[in-house]
Design a protein around this motif. Sequence first.
Motif: not given
Length: 299
Positions: A179-189, A264-275
């Motif tokens: 939310e703070d670091h990744i999504a703003p930068r990649v969406n702006r680019a 999801e609220a942070a902007g993730v479109t696909l979550f691939n968990p590692a159990i």
Amino acid sequence: MQIGLTSGAPGVARTVADAQRAESEGFAAYATPGDSTATLALIGSQTDRIRLLTAVVPIFGTHPATVAGQAQVAQDASNGRFTLGVGLSHRPMVVDQMGLAFDRPAARMREYLQILVPLLRGEAVDQSGEYYSFHGEPRPSAGGDVPCAIAALAPVMLRLSGELAGGTILWMANAKAIEDHIAPRVNRAASNAGAPAPEIIAGLPVALTDDPADAREQANQQFAMYGTLPSYRAVLDHGGAAMPGDAALVGNEAELDAELDRLEAAGVTLFNPAIFRTEQGGPARTREYLASRAKARNG
């Protein structure tokens, strides 16, 4: 946000069987670590619906045209369900293990993508670069364009992921870091480049447990390496995580539901968990939980 699964199965035969099981359980995607394009091509020929992703193919040591050709085979085999994830790897692996130079990694990635991404779209390339050159046509492909995401944590790499690729594929980035670091930068680019909205594909360790403290300690031990590699150390810091276990999703059903909502609220479109396994409980319980949430979210 859709929910997939990151493979933890050893060997090709078990990985294929695990992917088939994941498809039957309702997971949206199946991600395999490292340079596993050939394995995913095999999985693609033996599944019908599930999306397949490499997480991720390291670019050092392999020409982008070679990687594009391999990706197109996987796309053909899966009838259009393959996504190529690529990344830089890390200085110790590239320099100490492979004996290659790791100078100006972002510049190398830019040139790599300038060849790779057009080839994945079926376009000819005529580029002479400092690090990578290619003059020619892509291999014929019946599978269509291959989506591409790059492992991006630093600002320059995140800009490339939005500008040149279809988004970013992450590991050890929690909701706060996204939310703070990744999504703003990649969406702006992506917006500045006039590109479609980028994907943000996240991966984190997950354990359904009634003993979160134990689970975090187990995660600290099992994923200790990610607390020492500089790029992962930085993204853990962005997420306020002192140790890898602090970024892991652990807890009961209600607590994990809340964590999924935060991603999801942070902007993730696909979550691939590692159990991962804990002392308190095995992975079967966690997988059953994730499969139930995948069915609900994936439709």
